[in-house]
Design a protein around this motif. Structure first.
Motif, PDB file in Angstrom:
ATOM      1  N   ALA A  67     -55.033 -16.167  -4.532  1.00 60.22           N
ATOM      2  CA  ALA A  67     -54.360 -15.339  -3.525  1.00 60.22           C
ATOM      3  C   ALA A  67     -55.314 -14.990  -2.395  1.00 60.22           C
ATOM      4  O   ALA A  67     -54.942 -15.031  -1.207  1.00 60.22           O
ATOM      5  CB  ALA A  67     -53.816 -14.067  -4.178  1.00 60.22           C
ATOM      6  N   SER A  89     -54.941 -15.993   1.592  1.00 62.89           N
ATOM      7  CA  SER A  89     -54.985 -14.993   2.662  1.00 62.89           C
ATOM      8  C   SER A  89     -56.067 -15.332   3.678  1.00 62.89           C
ATOM      9  O   SER A  89     -55.841 -15.260   4.893  1.00 62.89           O
ATOM     10  CB  SER A  89     -55.240 -13.598   2.078  1.00 62.89           C
ATOM     11  N   PHE A 117     -50.451 -11.749   3.672  1.00 63.71           N
ATOM     12  CA  PHE A 117     -51.174 -10.637   3.068  1.00 63.71           C
ATOM     13  C   PHE A 117     -50.616 -10.287   1.692  1.00 63.71           C
ATOM     14  O   PHE A 117     -51.285  -9.635   0.897  1.00 63.71           O
ATOM     15  CB  PHE A 117     -51.150  -9.407   3.988  1.00 63.71           C
ATOM     16  N   PHE A 118     -49.379 -10.686   1.398  1.00 61.34           N
ATOM     17  CA  PHE A 118     -48.814 -10.476   0.055  1.00 61.34           C
ATOM     18  C   PHE A 118     -47.801 -11.587  -0.193  1.00 61.34           C
ATOM     19  O   PHE A 118     -46.594 -11.394  -0.104  1.00 61.34           O
ATOM     20  CB  PHE A 118     -48.157  -9.104  -0.068  1.00 61.34           C
ATOM     21  N   HIS A 157     -50.161 -13.284  -4.745  1.00 62.85           N
ATOM     22  CA  HIS A 157     -50.413 -11.848  -4.817  1.00 62.85           C
ATOM     23  C   HIS A 157     -49.344 -11.181  -5.698  1.00 62.85           C
ATOM     24  O   HIS A 157     -49.655 -10.328  -6.534  1.00 62.85           O
ATOM     25  CB  HIS A 157     -50.371 -11.226  -3.415  1.00 62.85           C
ATOM     26  N   HIS A 158     -48.101 -11.612  -5.468  1.00 65.73           N
ATOM     27  CA  HIS A 158     -46.995 -11.032  -6.222  1.00 65.73           C
ATOM     28  C   HIS A 158     -47.149 -11.309  -7.717  1.00 65.73           C
ATOM     29  O   HIS A 158     -46.990 -10.404  -8.549  1.00 65.73           O
ATOM     30  CB  HIS A 158     -45.670 -11.607  -5.723  1.00 65.73           C
ATOM     31  N   VAL A 197     -49.833  -9.086  -9.395  1.00 62.04           N
ATOM     32  CA  VAL A 197     -49.401  -7.707  -9.623  1.00 62.04           C
ATOM     33  C   VAL A 197     -48.277  -7.659 -10.660  1.00 62.04           C
ATOM     34  O   VAL A 197     -48.284  -6.830 -11.576  1.00 62.04           O
ATOM     35  CB  VAL A 197     -48.938  -7.064  -8.302  1.00 62.04           C
ATOM     36  N   TRP A 257     -46.318  -3.982   0.974  1.00 62.39           N
ATOM     37  CA  TRP A 257     -46.332  -4.934  -0.139  1.00 62.39           C
ATOM     38  C   TRP A 257     -45.329  -4.532  -1.221  1.00 62.39           C
ATOM     39  O   TRP A 257     -44.886  -5.385  -2.002  1.00 62.39           O
ATOM     40  CB  TRP A 257     -47.734  -5.014  -0.751  1.00 62.39           C
ATOM     41  N   SER A 311     -45.154 -12.573   8.684  1.00 57.24           N
ATOM     42  CA  SER A 311     -45.983 -13.223   7.673  1.00 57.24           C
ATOM     43  C   SER A 311     -45.348 -14.555   7.320  1.00 57.24           C
ATOM     44  O   SER A 311     -44.119 -14.671   7.236  1.00 57.24           O
ATOM     45  CB  SER A 311     -46.106 -12.355   6.422  1.00 57.24           C
ATOM     46  N   PHE A 338     -44.027 -13.842   2.694  1.00 60.39           N
ATOM     47  CA  PHE A 338     -43.972 -12.440   2.284  1.00 60.39           C
ATOM     48  C   PHE A 338     -43.095 -12.330   1.052  1.00 60.39           C
ATOM     49  O   PHE A 338     -41.899 -12.602   1.101  1.00 60.39           O
ATOM     50  CB  PHE A 338     -43.423 -11.585   3.427  1.00 60.39           C
ATOM     51  N   PRO A 354     -42.641  -9.419  -1.381  1.00 58.02           N
ATOM     52  CA  PRO A 354     -42.941  -8.048  -1.807  1.00 58.02           C
ATOM     53  C   PRO A 354     -42.523  -7.798  -3.249  1.00 58.02           C
ATOM     54  O   PRO A 354     -41.733  -8.543  -3.833  1.00 58.02           O
ATOM     55  CB  PRO A 354     -42.122  -7.196  -0.832  1.00 58.02           C
ATOM     56  N   LEU A 355     -43.055  -6.715  -3.788  1.00 58.84           N
ATOM     57  CA  LEU A 355     -42.763  -6.386  -5.187  1.00 58.84           C
ATOM     58  C   LEU A 355     -41.266  -6.229  -5.411  1.00 58.84           C
ATOM     59  O   LEU A 355     -40.714  -6.735  -6.398  1.00 58.84           O
ATOM     60  CB  LEU A 355     -43.500  -5.095  -5.554  1.00 58.84           C
TER      61      LEU A 355
END
Length: 318
Positions: free
Chosen positions: A100, A104, A117-118, A122-123, A126, A168, A178, A181, A183-184
């Motif tokens: 990740a 980025s 950035f996410f 990244h997802h 997390v 995020w 982005s 993207f 997101p959570l």
């Protein structure tokens, strides 16, 4: 770049893998590569796919991304079915987090106006940590939380979540610029759904043999999906860039833009040769800055308008 990602390998011992799930992951990788190749071709003006506006393309992105997240959830259940192994989990998490960070860093260098950035890696990093809280819960509970995450994430938006420190999470009132993207909310619903499916059918994919060159190749890609993800897009991007240099793009959208731009320029009293060169320069600058796709689809945002003005000013320089 409306970029799509992958599910990393799940860190299982070689003897405990389920080839059928590797094949499913390999098929998702193939679909993702086709999507990214289409994005690259559009970015360099070699094609005119409306990836951000056409409902079919938007549906394709949703299906491909959801399939990877679903497989990530299933893989998390399989990886912990004999108990939680902190060392193995942390090694896998470290690989995903490092990937990740690399994505980025590359995106900030190539697309400073729309960096990743996410994104999907990244997802997954997390969501894998959060998912540990669900791998032992009853499947109906996890599936209910998954449905709630999707519902809330797709219907709610609040201005405070537009902050760079909170976006995020999701729940933004406007989507940030982005190229990928994820997101959570709502996307963690896919990972939780995979955990629920893995809990409902613990034998999923077990005992299914994989045969034939195509099946073995897909299974191989699925076993090394993180590496495939990190390598495939630079390769495809490079191929598209090379093709754009060897075969100047002449899609209908570019031809229409060139004709309109040159005609407008000539009406201002500028020589046709100069107009043609300047208009070609403007189109190339828009493509280089990731603005051409929106411009060709008549979706010019405030950032896009600034980019157009900057491209015109730069291309007029002697």
């Amino acid at each position: 770049m409306s970029a799509i990602g992958i599910t990393p390998e799940q860190g299982l011992a070689r003897t405990s893998r389920r080839p059928a799930i590797d094949v499913a992951r390999g098929l998702a990788l193939l679909a993702m590569a086709a999507y990214h190749a289409s994005w690259d071709a559009t970015y360099f003006g070699l094609a005119g796919f409306d990836l951000l506006g056409d409902p079919l393309w938007l549906a394709a992105r949703t299906v491909i991304l959801s399939s990877f997240l679903l497989l990530a959830g299933i893989g998390l259940v399989l990886a912990t079915r004999d108990g939680f192994h902190p060392g193995r989990f942390l090694r896998r998490l470290g690989r995903v987090a490092a990937g990740a960070a690399a994505v980025s860093a590359a995106s900030y260098a190539l697309f400073p106006d729309s960096p990743i950035f996410f994104g999907v890696l990244h997802h997954i990093a997390v969501a894998s940590v959060i998912g540990l809280a669900f791998v032992r819960l009853p499947a109906p509970v996890t599936l209910a939380v998954a449905a709630a995450a999707v519902l809330v994430g797709t219907t709610q938006g609040f201005a405070p979540f537009d902050s760079p420190w909170l976006r995020w999470i999701g729940l933004t009132s406007m989507e940030p610029d982005s190229n990928d993207f994820v997101p959570l909310l709502p996307w963690i619903g896919g990972v939780l759904a995979g955990i629920g499916v893995g809990r409902l059918w613990p034998g999923l994919g077990e005992g299914v043999a994989v045969s034939g060159p195509a099946g073995r190749l897909l299974a191989l890609a699925g076993r090394h999906s993180l590496a495939v993800y990190l390598l495939h897009q630079p390769l495809l991007f490079g191929i598209a860039w090379t093709a754009a240099q060897l075969m100047p793009a002449q899609t209908p959208a570019i031809r229409d833009f060139q004709a309109s731009c040159v005609a407008s320029c000539e009406r201002a009293g500028v020589a046709r040769a100069t107009c043609t060169a300047n208009c070609g320069c403007v189109q190339s600058e828009l493509a280089r800055n990731g603005l051409w796709e929106d411009f060709a689809a008549n979706r010019v945002s405030e950032r896009g308008q600034r980019g157009l003005e900057e491209a015109v000013a730069m291309c007029r320089k002697p």
